[in-house]
Structure formats: C-alpha cells, structure tokens
Design a protein around this motif. Structure first.
Motif, short mmCIF file in Angstrom:
data_model
loop_
_atom_site.label_atom_id
_atom_site.label_comp_id
_atom_site.label_asym_id
_atom_site.label_seq_id
_atom_site.Cartn_x
_atom_site.Cartn_y
_atom_site.Cartn_z
N TYR A 274 -6.33 5.56 -7.63
CA TYR A 274 -6.02 6.98 -7.41
C TYR A 274 -5.13 7.52 -8.52
O TYR A 274 -5.33 8.63 -9.01
N ASN B 18 1.67 4.12 -3.14
CA ASN B 18 1.44 5.54 -2.86
C ASN B 18 2.73 6.36 -3.00
O ASN B 18 2.68 7.55 -3.33
N MET B 19 3.88 5.73 -2.75
CA MET B 19 5.15 6.40 -3.05
C MET B 19 5.28 6.60 -4.56
O MET B 19 5.73 7.64 -5.03
N TYR C 102 2.80 6.95 -6.57
CA TYR C 102 1.85 8.04 -6.87
C TYR C 102 2.53 9.40 -6.65
O TYR C 102 2.48 10.28 -7.53
N GLY C 103 3.19 9.56 -5.51
CA GLY C 103 3.86 10.83 -5.21
C GLY C 103 4.96 11.14 -6.22
O GLY C 103 5.07 12.26 -6.72
N ALA C 104 5.75 10.11 -6.54
CA ALA C 104 6.87 10.30 -7.46
C ALA C 104 6.37 10.60 -8.87
O ALA C 104 6.88 11.50 -9.54
N LEU D 100 -10.12 13.96 -6.76
CA LEU D 100 -11.38 14.30 -6.09
C LEU D 100 -12.15 15.35 -6.89
O LEU D 100 -11.60 16.40 -7.23
N VAL E 165 0.85 -1.20 0.00
CA VAL E 165 0.00 0.00 0.00
C VAL E 165 0.88 1.25 0.00
O VAL E 165 0.67 2.18 -0.79
N ALA E 166 1.88 1.25 0.86
CA ALA E 166 2.78 2.41 0.92
C ALA E 166 3.56 2.52 -0.38
O ALA E 166 3.74 3.62 -0.92
N ILE F 143 -1.96 21.00 -9.13
CA ILE F 143 -2.64 20.12 -8.17
C ILE F 143 -2.81 18.75 -8.80
O ILE F 143 -3.37 18.63 -9.89
N VAL F 144 -2.29 17.73 -8.11
CA VAL F 144 -2.48 16.34 -8.54
C VAL F 144 -3.61 15.77 -7.70
O VAL F 144 -3.50 15.70 -6.48
N ASN F 145 -4.70 15.37 -8.34
CA ASN F 145 -5.91 15.12 -7.58
C ASN F 145 -6.86 14.17 -8.31
O ASN F 145 -6.92 14.17 -9.53
N GLY G 115 3.56 11.91 -9.63
CA GLY G 115 2.99 13.25 -9.58
C GLY G 115 4.06 14.33 -9.62
O GLY G 115 3.81 15.45 -10.04
N ALA G 116 5.27 13.96 -9.17
CA ALA G 116 6.38 14.91 -9.20
C ALA G 116 7.11 14.84 -10.54
O ALA G 116 8.16 15.47 -10.71
N GLU H 283 -5.70 0.10 -4.42
CA GLU H 283 -6.11 1.42 -3.95
C GLU H 283 -5.30 2.52 -4.65
O GLU H 283 -5.86 3.46 -5.21
#
Lengths: 353, 248
Positions: A91, A61-62, A64-66, A211, A57-58, A207-209, A68-69, A87
């Motif tokens: 996203y 999501n890492m 995802y962050g990378a 929602l 899971v982590a 904004i990376v989103n 997004g960067a 999950e």
C-alpha cells in the motif's frame, strides 16, 4: 565524532534519530526487540513518538498514516513479522509513501527459529505484497555500515517517495561493534506538498491513495512507478568488489556472510589462489553490470548465503551464463564456516568436472 | 435572497457512486456539516475504508488517506500521533470495522486514541455483492448465507458499540440510525459529540450508524428503511453507551 561501542539493534535506532526520524511504530520480535526498546526511551527525548502497536499489521499501517502525514518514520521487525508487514508495504509503495522498514532476519519458514538467516531475500527483492512494486534494499555487513545506510535510507525514501528496506540479520542486530555517527548528508529534497497535513483552507485537499479503479489510470500509475524504479536501477546500485578482474574464482556474498567469505578469501590468497569478491550492498537494485568485469578466464562463481540459495537467481541473471555458478549455503540459523568456503574455492580453482 | 439551505462546504462537488436509497450520502452530509460547524474542516484528515465508501476521499472536502481493508484506525493512529493538533477521523463499514479490522479498532479504543470513528452498519457486505457480515442478522439471507444466517453456523451478530463501550479508552460510544428525519437529527448530534470528544482530548469516539443497503437486501429504498426499523433496531438498540462527561 568519537567512535562508540554499540549493539547493532540500538545503533539502528540511534542512526534513525540522527537522520531525523522522530516516529517509530513497532512490535516486539526476536532478534530485533532492542530496537523498539531503544526507541521507546530515546524518541520522547527528541519530541518524537514511539508506539508499540498491537501487531505488525497495525504497526506498518501506522507507519503508512504517519508517512502520509509527511514525516520521517520507521518500523522494524524480524522475518515472521516482515511477512505480516507486506500488506502495508505494498500500500505504501502504491501510495508513494517514503518510509524505512528494518528486517533483522531469522530462520524460517513459519516461526522458524531466532538465529541469523538470509532467507528473506526473495521476499525483500521480489516484493512480498501484491502488485508491481519494488523497494530499495540495503544489506549492510557491519554495524558501521548499518548506521550509514539506515541514515541513507531516509534520504532515498524521501528522494524517490518509496519504502526502503534495511535487510540485516540476527548477527548484525545482536553483535556489538565500534561505530561513528557521521553528520547526515545535506541533500536538497522536494517539500512534501502531497502530504495530508490539513488544508488550512489554503489549498485543495490532498489524497494519499493506492486505488485506481480506471484500468488506464492504474496502468499509467504502474508505468510511472516503473520509470522511477528504472531510475533507481540506474543511479542507486551499491556494490563492493575486490580483485575480480584477474580472479580464478569470484565469491558473491552479502551482509554478515560476506565477512565470513572475506576470511575464507584471505586463507585462500595465503595459499596463492587468485580469489575475488562481489558484495552487493543494495540487493535491489542488484549490481548486474559489475559481473561483466569478472576475468573471462575465471573458473567459476561461488555464491555463499545463509539460505538455500535465493540470491543464485540474481547471480545467474547477472552472469548471463558466462561462467559456472556454484553454491555454499547454510540455513536454519547455521552459519557457513571459512573452512567450508575455502574448500569450495579450492575445488573450483582446481577445476570441477 | 436568503439562503435557507445549501450543500455543506465539507463536501466536494463530486457526484457520489452510491446506490439509490443507500444512506451513505446522508451520513457523509452529517459528518461534513459537523466538521464545518465545529470549525475543523481545514484541519481535518480523514481515513477512507475499503468497501462501499472506498471512494469517500473524493467526497469529503478535506485531506484524506485511503487505508487497507480494516486498517483505518491504525492509519489514523499514525496520523494523529504525528499531527495531534489535527482532527482525524475514520469512516468505515461493517465488513471493514467489524470483521477484518476488529483488532485495529479495539486497540485504538483501548489506547484511548484521540480519533473519531464513523461506523456504518448495514448488516451486509455491500461492495463485494451482498455477502454475510459479522453484523448480518439471524435468518437474514446473504450470498454466502443463502438459507439465512444461523447461530450454529456463524454465531450471533456482533454488537460493536456494546463491545467497545466496555473498553475504558472509548470515551464516546453511541448508536444512531438515519431512517427518518428525527433520527437523522439525533445522528448529527452524536457525530458532533464524537468530534468534540476528540477536540477536547478525551479519547476514542465512535458513532455506529444503522444504514440501509436496498440493492443487496433486495428491497426498495422505502422498504429497506422499514426493514431497518423492524429488524435491525430491535437487535441493535439505539442509544448512548458512553459519554465523556461520565468520566469526570
């Protein structure tokens, strides 16, 4: 470049680095652990970063962050771990983030086993996470193809701003074959002006989103994604076909299983049978159109999988009821044998009542 | 004319959606002011949570990413590892950080991830309508603890700052409150120090901010501040638990 002998999992890592991936976030799970191991030793050499996350899971999501960067980033796992990554994948799909996810499939459900399987087909092609989204799914059948399509995955991910799944299995991950690393294709890609890199005071914040609380906005976003998926369905189907125009029996198989089926077909051809093959290389988009080229007098389609028959749904949709569809499958890490496939082909060719 | 006070350039002009009397607005202001004062606003990348502050990406005037529930520290880790030169922060509530995201925050602290976490603790799930949080006090009523939280049923409220202060990679840990002007000033100082911890490359930094939820507590804004002082502060004592200067 000369061919080198490499284990599948390590070849995936080498291909990713060749494609410009400098960041990998993962978590150990059999039978793919050699891939994070390889990345842990090789990424620092190219100025990149390998990080072993505390969980799948982590890890996603890492990613995802990378992503997004604004960088090329990958994670890998095997089936139970893929379930946990869903999950993050939905996203990433919602936020339109390009990334590559490798699933070296093993048997399930649950903890299952550690032997090769193809039982994550539904999960890979139908989503797995929540919401209306798709991921491009490559299903290579050799280490060479795995290397080629891992490199291609990064291009397609960037081109369409979409998560791309490379669906291998324990066999691909664990076996060794000779591979050649070709130079990455030169593709003109849009600069990632949407990425979060710090405004430097020179532009409005990015904004990376995923929602969208206004239902109209969310519907617009969904249809926008859907238009992109339609474009992918039109442009990115990859399939290998062999002798389907005059076949009496057509086999459908992907990945490792297609190699076993090819052996069975060779045996049947030696006996004078006319047998063809459809091998989807992209499982999504699925090669629907190619089924129209099958000999209309063909006696039947034999789908062969290392699952209880998850691909049959797509085969039936593509076949549109024209021909009877049969199935040969093994599960739990068991592998279909050429002899059992040949026997089924002979039965279908002889006419099953 | 001399300007004696103006809205921070670290905030956008968007009108926030927070309930009357909620202290998220104050905390946003403090974070924004600190980013400007430290000169890192243009390099900042924030990670917004799930919960009341889910729309924080509309309010901070810097690049932002929205994370899945509880995953902000993992998302921030991905950003920071890719862009170590940028200032990366997460802004999370207690449902997000102390419940679904405990693994992510503990391990980000454990790795000494060079990120700054603003942890807003209002002892309840706000956005979903007042359910019990891990931080809900004993006896406190919530929609999923209608008779009040009991130790036998749900355990004692989780003290995140005390817990994270036991982890070596957490280089700055402080609990503050925004219930009065003096404490707001202390809160800003702590937030600034938490960002300095990152800028100096020391490791993980977290500021826990005791905050109010007048709507779900069923109190007026003024009574909510009093409730915070009378009930939250005795259980969640304010103070610094860890400072990077100690690690010399």
């Amino acid at each position: 470049m000369a061919k080198v002998l490499m284990k599948g999992n390590e070849a995936i890592g080498a291909a990713a680095i060749k494609a410009g991936c400098k960041y990998f976030f993962g978590y150990p799970i059999t039978p793919q652990s050699e891939l994070p191991e390889y990345m842990s030793s090789e990424l620092p050499k190219v100025g990149g970063c390998f990080l072993q996350a505390e969980s799948e899971v982590a890890a996603i999501n890492m990613v995802y962050g990378a992503a997004g960067a604004g960088v090329r980033v990958m994670t890998s796992t095997s089936s139970p771990g893929m379930a946990l990554k869903q999950e993050g994948i939905t996203y990433a799909a919602g936020a339109e983030l390009p990334c590559v996810i490798v699933n070296v499939m093993r048997g399930g459900p649950g903890l299952g086993g550690i032997q090769p399987s193809q039982s994550d087909y539904f999960q890979a092609t139908r989503g797995g996470g929540n919401g209306d989204y798709r991921t491009i799914v490559f299903a290579p059948s050799s280490i060479q193809e795995t290397v080629d399509y891992v490199m291609e995955s990064f291009v397609k991910a960037d081109q369409y701003r979409i998560p791309v799944v490379v669906l291998a299995d324990g066999m691909i991950g664990q076996m060794m074959e000779a591979v050649e690393f070709k130079e990455p294709k030169k593709v003109e890609l849009e600069p990632k002006t949407w990425a979060t890199t710090g405004t430097k005071g020179q532009r409005k914040p990015n904004i990376v989103n995923s929602l969208f609380l206004d239902p109209q906005e969310l519907e617009d976003h969904n249809w926008k994604l859907d238009r992109r998926y339609k474009e992918i369905e039109k442009n990115e189907v990859l399939v290998e076909t062999v002798d389907i125009e005059d076949a009496d029996v057509v086999c459908v198989a992907y990945g490792t299983t297609s190699r076993i089926v090819k052996n069975a077909i060779a045996d049947c051809k030696a006996k004078g049978l006319k047998v063809g093959l459809i091998r989807p290389i992209t499982l999504w988009p699925f090669p629907m159109e190619v089924f129209k080229q099958i000999n209309p007098n063909c006696k039947g389609i034999l789908t062969v999988e290392m699952s209880t028959g998850q691909m049959i749904d797509d085969v039936k949709i593509a076949n549109e009821g024209r021909l009877p569809v049969y199935f040969n499958g093994r599960v739990g890490g068991m592998i279909p044998t050429p002899a059992s496939i040949s026997a089924d082909i002979e039965k279908i060719a002889g006419g099953i009542k | 004319m001399t300007i004696v006070y103006e809205k921070s350039k670290g905030l956008t002009d968007a009108q926030t959606h927070y309930c009357p009397g909620c202290t998220h607005g104050i905390i946003h202001k403090l974070v924004a002011e600190v980013l400007v004062e430290l000169g890192v606003l243009n390099e900042a990348i924030g990670v917004a949570p799930v919960g009341c502050s889910v729309l924080a990406y509309n309010y901070f005037n810097c690049d932002m990413q929205e994370a899945a529930h509880g995953r902000a520290p993992a998302v921030a880790t991905g950003i920071k590892r890719v862009r170590p030169e940028n200032t990366v922060f997460t802004y999370q509530g207690d449902g997000d950080l102390a419940s679904i995201g405990t693994a992510e925050v503990v391990h980000s602290a454990h790795r000494g991830e060079k990120i700054t976490t603003i942890f807003v603790n209002n002892a309840i799930y706000g956005m979903t309508g007042g359910q019990m949080a891990p931080t809900t006090l004993i006896g406190q009523k919530a929609t999923t603890a209608p008779l009040g939280r009991t130790i036998e049923h749900s355990g004692k409220p989780l003290k995140i700052s005390e817990m994270l202060a036991t982890i070596d990679g957490a280089k700055f840990v402080e609990r503050v409150a925004v219930n009065n002007p003096a404490n707001i000033r202390k809160a800003k100082k702590a937030i600034k120090r938490a960002f300095e911890c990152q800028i100096q490359g020391k490791g993980f930094a977290i500021v826990e901010v005791l905050s109010t939820c007048p709507t779900n507590w069923g109190k007026t804004p003024v009574d909510a501040l009093k409730w915070l002082e009378d009930n939250m502060m005795p259980y969640y004592p304010l103070g610094n638990f860890r400072d990077f200067e100690e690690d010399k």
